[in-house]
Design a protein around this motif. Structure first.
Motif, PDB file in Angstrom:
ATOM      1  N   PRO A  87       0.778  -1.447  -0.097  1.00 43.31           N
ATOM      2  CA  PRO A  87       0.039  -0.056   0.017  1.00 43.31           C
ATOM      3  C   PRO A  87       1.141   1.433  -0.208  1.00 43.31           C
ATOM      4  CG  PRO A  87      -0.668  -1.129   2.289  1.00 43.31           C
ATOM      5  CD  PRO A  87       0.610  -1.551   1.305  1.00 43.31           C
ATOM      6  N   ASN A  88       2.086   1.059   0.622  1.00 42.17           N
ATOM      7  CA  ASN A  88       2.952   2.179   0.580  1.00 42.17           C
ATOM      8  C   ASN A  88       2.820   2.737  -1.163  1.00 42.17           C
ATOM      9  OD1 ASN A  88       2.745   2.856   2.996  1.00 42.17           O
ATOM     10  ND2 ASN A  88       4.828   0.932   3.073  1.00 42.17           N
ATOM     11  N   LEU A  89       2.561   2.289  -1.793  1.00 41.06           N
ATOM     12  CA  LEU A  89       3.116   1.974  -3.473  1.00 41.06           C
ATOM     13  C   LEU A  89       2.226   2.349  -4.473  1.00 41.06           C
ATOM     14  CD1 LEU A  89       6.142  -0.558  -4.370  1.00 41.06           C
ATOM     15  CD2 LEU A  89       6.688   2.159  -3.483  1.00 41.06           C
ATOM     16  N   ASP A  90       1.935   3.455  -4.293  1.00 42.64           N
ATOM     17  CA  ASP A  90       0.167   4.098  -5.057  1.00 42.64           C
ATOM     18  C   ASP A  90       0.894   3.678  -6.547  1.00 42.64           C
ATOM     19  OD1 ASP A  90      -1.304   3.868  -3.367  1.00 42.64           O
ATOM     20  OD2 ASP A  90      -1.966   5.626  -2.627  1.00 42.64           O
ATOM     21  N   PHE A  91       0.175   3.108  -7.709  1.00 39.54           N
ATOM     22  CA  PHE A  91       0.354   4.022  -9.485  1.00 39.54           C
ATOM     23  C   PHE A  91      -0.265   5.083  -9.104  1.00 39.54           C
ATOM     24  CE2 PHE A  91      -1.893   2.763 -12.955  1.00 39.54           C
ATOM     25  CZ  PHE A  91      -1.112   3.058 -13.551  1.00 39.54           C
ATOM     26  N   THR A  92       0.274   5.764  -8.994  1.00 44.00           N
ATOM     27  CA  THR A  92      -0.056   7.625  -9.778  1.00 44.00           C
ATOM     28  C   THR A  92      -0.063   7.618 -11.107  1.00 44.00           C
ATOM     29  OG1 THR A  92       2.283   8.531  -9.678  1.00 44.00           O
ATOM     30  CG2 THR A  92       0.585   8.477  -7.352  1.00 44.00           C
ATOM     31  N   GLY A  93       0.314   6.504 -12.152  1.00 45.05           N
ATOM     32  CA  GLY A  93       0.349   7.519 -13.161  1.00 45.05           C
ATOM     33  C   GLY A  93       1.023   8.286 -13.884  1.00 45.05           C
ATOM     34  N   LYS A  94       2.083   7.917 -13.090  1.00 43.12           N
ATOM     35  CA  LYS A  94       3.565   8.749 -13.815  1.00 43.12           C
ATOM     36  C   LYS A  94       4.330   8.310 -15.139  1.00 43.12           C
ATOM     37  CE  LYS A  94       6.560  12.138 -12.685  1.00 43.12           C
ATOM     38  NZ  LYS A  94       5.557  13.615 -12.706  1.00 43.12           N
ATOM     39  N   LEU A  95       4.679   9.585 -15.730  1.00 36.54           N
ATOM     40  CA  LEU A  95       4.714   9.214 -16.608  1.00 36.54           C
ATOM     41  C   LEU A  95       6.054  10.214 -17.088  1.00 36.54           C
ATOM     42  CD1 LEU A  95       3.995   6.939 -19.567  1.00 36.54           C
ATOM     43  CD2 LEU A  95       4.559   9.773 -20.175  1.00 36.54           C
ATOM     44  N   VAL A  96       7.281   9.565 -17.579  1.00 37.06           N
ATOM     45  CA  VAL A  96       8.545  10.761 -17.934  1.00 37.06           C
ATOM     46  C   VAL A  96       8.967  10.670 -19.300  1.00 37.06           C
ATOM     47  CG1 VAL A  96      10.412  11.955 -17.756  1.00 37.06           C
ATOM     48  CG2 VAL A  96       9.051  11.370 -15.488  1.00 37.06           C
ATOM     49  N   LEU A  97       8.229  12.067 -20.407  1.00 39.39           N
ATOM     50  CA  LEU A  97       7.870  11.316 -21.260  1.00 39.39           C
ATOM     51  C   LEU A  97       9.615  11.824 -21.788  1.00 39.39           C
ATOM     52  CD1 LEU A  97       6.803  10.820 -24.322  1.00 39.39           C
ATOM     53  CD2 LEU A  97       6.950  13.266 -24.765  1.00 39.39           C
ATOM     54  N   GLU A  98      10.620  11.441 -22.972  1.00 35.93           N
ATOM     55  CA  GLU A  98      12.041  11.868 -23.017  1.00 35.93           C
ATOM     56  C   GLU A  98      11.839  11.680 -24.656  1.00 35.93           C
ATOM     57  OE1 GLU A  98      15.327   9.405 -21.909  1.00 35.93           O
ATOM     58  OE2 GLU A  98      14.596   9.563 -19.788  1.00 35.93           O
ATOM     59  N   GLY A  99      11.871  13.573 -25.212  1.00 35.49           N
ATOM     60  CA  GLY A  99      10.884  13.194 -26.694  1.00 35.49           C
ATOM     61  C   GLY A  99      12.640  14.268 -27.188  1.00 35.49           C
ATOM     62  N   ASP A 100      12.945  13.947 -28.183  1.00 30.84           N
ATOM     63  CA  ASP A 100      14.255  14.259 -29.231  1.00 30.84           C
ATOM     64  C   ASP A 100      13.517  15.965 -29.710  1.00 30.84           C
ATOM     65  OD1 ASP A 100      17.023  12.793 -30.685  1.00 30.84           O
ATOM     66  OD2 ASP A 100      15.481  15.286 -32.275  1.00 30.84           O
ATOM     67  N   GLN A 101      14.174  16.799 -29.535  1.00 28.91           N
ATOM     68  CA  GLN A 101      13.230  17.707 -29.895  1.00 28.91           C
ATOM     69  C   GLN A 101      12.853  18.213 -31.384  1.00 28.91           C
ATOM     70  OE1 GLN A 101      17.535  20.512 -29.487  1.00 28.91           O
ATOM     71  NE2 GLN A 101      18.365  20.166 -31.008  1.00 28.91           N
ATOM     72  N   ASP A 102      13.100  17.168 -32.046  1.00 26.71           N
ATOM     73  CA  ASP A 102      12.843  17.780 -33.173  1.00 26.71           C
ATOM     74  C   ASP A 102      11.694  16.809 -34.227  1.00 26.71           C
ATOM     75  OD1 ASP A 102      14.803  19.209 -34.436  1.00 26.71           O
ATOM     76  OD2 ASP A 102      16.022  17.414 -35.024  1.00 26.71           O
ATOM     77  N   ILE A 103      11.189  15.971 -33.012  1.00 27.65           N
ATOM     78  CA  ILE A 103       9.415  15.269 -33.207  1.00 27.65           C
ATOM     79  C   ILE A 103       8.941  16.378 -33.595  1.00 27.65           C
ATOM     80  CG2 ILE A 103      10.065  13.353 -32.107  1.00 27.65           C
ATOM     81  CD1 ILE A 103       8.768  13.663 -30.114  1.00 27.65           C
ATOM     82  N   PRO A 104       7.661  16.230 -34.020  1.00 33.35           N
ATOM     83  CA  PRO A 104       6.841  17.198 -34.441  1.00 33.35           C
ATOM     84  C   PRO A 104       5.116  16.586 -34.122  1.00 33.35           C
ATOM     85  CG  PRO A 104       6.570  15.095 -35.413  1.00 33.35           C
ATOM     86  CD  PRO A 104       7.656  15.242 -35.591  1.00 33.35           C
ATOM     87  N   PHE A 105       4.888  17.572 -33.507  1.00 39.79           N
ATOM     88  CA  PHE A 105       3.563  17.505 -32.667  1.00 39.79           C
ATOM     89  C   PHE A 105       2.515  16.112 -32.591  1.00 39.79           C
ATOM     90  CE2 PHE A 105      -0.965  19.434 -31.052  1.00 39.79           C
ATOM     91  CZ  PHE A 105      -0.430  18.499 -29.784  1.00 39.79           C
TER      92      PHE A 105
END
Lengths: 163, 167
Positions: free
Chosen positions: B123-141
């Motif tokens: 129970p100490n480790l809640d699933f918060t849906g945390k996500l980190v996106l490492e995107g290249d500076q050239d990718i388009p929207f």
């Protein structure tokens, strides 16, 4: 003919020097340790803002914050537009790089009128590069260390929008 | 006036070699400068995010520190989730009409299920849906939006973008 020999008695010369060798060995141990833990390029994050359903329902009283409007920044390869609801506040042609200083100034003005507002929507053209998105978000988040609108949501530009 | 002649007596040279002292003062100066520089870039928490060499993150003025979460790396031609390379053709994804990337979605669902199982057991480790996106500076929207949408659909709604901090 020579000079007159000195009559002063020669003092025994001592080499006066600090013993820096222990300090040196300490540094030799410290430097590899610090090199291992050093971070030369700091990585940060920008949080994206997604309003949850509860937040959308329990919206703060607009009269209190003076923030009863939607703020939108539209970025296309040609133009940078600032929208307050449907009213166009600013529209710049982009020549090379977008004029983010102008955008920040306008947002600053809006922020001083509605200081409680924190959220804004960034509407983007599919062609916009990630780097440009981050730069525009930076301009929207803060100006000279003062917070503007840090809760930014990303959205697709609506194609039929009159630009 | 008396004249002095140089002494005729031979001055005996010392046979003992003189004490050899290494002058390390300048070396220490250098070390002090190095230590100060390294202390400045010292970080006690270490790297939470590792950035691959071929991935050029954009620069930002943000001061927010990264938090642990599921890492999605998007370079120009590969998609990596949590260290695993997914067999996704990014060029094809970019120009497809569908907003959902199926392969990414199914893998993220597996990950989300794992996180949920862990948080059910602890129970100490809640699933918060945390996500980190490492995107290249050239990718388009166009591509970024599909990836963020897919992650959101799989339950990773607490999204953040990784950037390099500008000095």
């Amino acid at each position: 003919m020579g000079f007159k020999p000195s009559r002063r008695r020669k003092k025994p010369s001592y080499i006066l020097d600090l013993n820096l060798v222990p300090l040196l060995s300490l540094f030799v141990a410290l430097i590899p340790m610090l090199l291992l833990t050093a971070i030369f390029q700091n990585v940060g994050i920008i949080n994206l803002y997604l309003p949850t359903l509860e937040e959308a329902l329990l919206k703060e009283d607009p009269a209190e914050t003076g923030a009863d409007f939607t703020l939108g920044v539209v970025v296309t390869p040609e133009q940078l537009t600032l929208l307050k609801d449907d009213e166009v506040l600013m529209q710049d042609w982009i020549q090379g790089a977008p004029d983010l200083g102008h955008l920040s100034d306008e947002l600053w003005r809006i922020k001083s009128e509605a200081s409680g507002k924190r959220d804004a929507v960034l509407l983007l053209d599919p062609e916009i590069r990630y780097e440009t998105i981050i730069e525009v978000m930076d301009a929207m988040r803060e100006k000279d260390g003062r917070e503007l609108f840090p809760d930014i949501s990303l959205a697709d530009r609506i194609a039929k929008e009159p630009l | 006036m008396t004249a002095y002649a140089p002494t005729k007596r031979r001055i005996p040279r010392s046979r003992k070699p003189s004490l050899l002292v290494l002058n390390i003062t300048s070396m220490l100066d250098m070390f002090v400068i190095l230590i100060i520089f390294l202390l400045k870039s010292y970080s006690s928490e270490g790297l939470i995010l590792t950035i691959p060499a071929d991935l050029h993150l954009p620069y930002s003025t943000t001061r927010a520190a990264p938090e642990p979460g599921l890492v999605v790396e998007v370079s120009r031609d590969t998609l990596v989730v949590d260290g695993r390379v997914l067999d996704v053709d990014l060029k094809e994804v970019e120009y497809s009409q569908a907003l959902l990337i199926d392969d990414l979605y199914s893998y993220l669902m597996v990950k989300a299920r794992q996180y949920e199982e862990i948080s059910a057991a602890n129970p100490n480790l809640d699933f918060t849906g945390k996500l980190v996106l490492e995107g290249d500076q050239d990718i388009p929207f166009r591509l970024l939006k599909k990836i963020l949408y897919t992650c959101g659909q799989a339950g990773f709604i607490n999204q953040s973008l990784a950037v390099f901090q500008r000095e």
